[in-house]
Design a protein around this motif. Structure first.
Motif: not given
Length: 304
Positions: A10-14, A30-42, A48-56
């Motif tokens: 999921t991290f790579v796909a994002v 779902t988008q919420s599932a993706v957000s949960q995956h990133i949060a769980a990995l972090e 923190r691995l991914v900036e949300r706005r913008p995604v980077a």
């Protein structure tokens, strides 16, 4: 630190899509599932691995992206390797080839294989160079053929192929393709160093990649005028024949393309190589085809 591979995918796909919603669509989540995956990995990695706005990617995310694709590929390769243990017989073989690696000699080897195993179903897949290797390591293809350019007797600079075997399947002269009527089309040979400022077509998956020519000639030249994406050799030939730029291919193949004159490269001393990639324990039919292909390259010395 568990580093769950599902979360890593999921991290790579994002980061590949630079979007949570597009990653969700690509993965079927779902988008919420993706957000949960990133949060769980972090949470698992404690950073923190991914900036949300913008995604980077954050600096830590950039570092993880250096490892993640290779880790996932090795996991897929392990799964495929175990799957092969369950196969009691093989009636199907997939061969993955980069475009310039699919030659008449390969077709002849496939003909001989079919004659020896009439019930065998063959699938030939024409792909970019890296997808060929991925298909072999993940079990989607039993054998792979990858082409490229190297100094004589040097191996191709392939990415990490993990638990796999690489063999020479063909070696021949390299040629530059000129449209008919080009001032250099009448030469017997050319020097690549004389063409560094010419206009070129960037066709990384089909012809010799321009960054490879830059590395071999130690120059920042070979700048593209046109970008060609995909694996269509005849489409590339049409662009070159129309005068949109030069390209480099193996001499025997280049000589068959319409509207073009193939001139062999004299300097630097380079050859066009095709290398065969298979897993360390190939199926019997994959091993048989490998033997036919290597025999062609070595004048009759077959592998077993």
């Amino acid at each position: 630190m568990r580093m769950d591979p599902h979360l890593l995918r999921t991290f790579v796909a994002v980061l590949d899509h630079r979007s949570f919603s597009r990653a969700a669509a690509a993965l079927g989540y779902t988008q919420s599932a993706v957000s949960q995956h990133i949060a769980a990995l972090e949470a698992d990695l404690g950073t923190r691995l991914v900036e949300r706005r913008p995604v980077a990617p954050t600096p830590a995310g950039e570092r993880l992206m250096e490892h993640a694709p290779a880790l996932l590929l090795r996991l897929d390769a392990a799964r495929a390797d175990l799957g092969r243990l369950r196969q009691s017989r093989t009636e199907r073989l997939a061969l993955a080839c980069s475009p310039a690696a699919l030659t008449p000699a390969v077709a002849q080897a496939l003909t001989e294989l079919r004659a020896a195993a009439p019930s065998l179903f063959l699938e030939v897949r024409v792909l970019g160079r890296e997808p060929v290797i991925e298909d072999v390591l993940t079990g989607r293809a039993g054998l792979g053929l990858v082409d490229g350019v190297a100094a004589p007797s040097d191996p191709l600079p392939l990415p990490d192929v993990g638990p796999a075997t690489v063999l020479v399947a063909a070696e021949q002269p390299l040629a530059v393709l000129f449209p008919h009527g080009h001032p250099l089309a009448g030469r017997r040979t050319v020097r690549l160093t004389d063409l560094t400022q010419a206009q070129w077509i960037d066709a990384a998956d089909t012809a010799v990649p321009l960054d490879r020519l830059r590395a071999l000639c130690r120059t920042d030249g070979f700048r593209p005028r046109v970008s060609h994406r995909g694996t269509d050799l005849y489409g590339l030939a049409a662009l070159a024949a129309a005068g949109l730029g030069l390209t480099a291919l193996p001499l025997s193949l280049a000589a068959t393309l319409p509207g073009l004159t193939a001139v062999p490269v004299e300097e630097p001393r380079l050859v066009h190589r095709t290398e065969l990639v298979h897993v360390t324990r190939p199926t019997a039919v994959a091993r048989q085809l490998a033997g036919l292909l290597v025999a062609e390259a070595t004048g009759g010395a077959r592998v077993t």
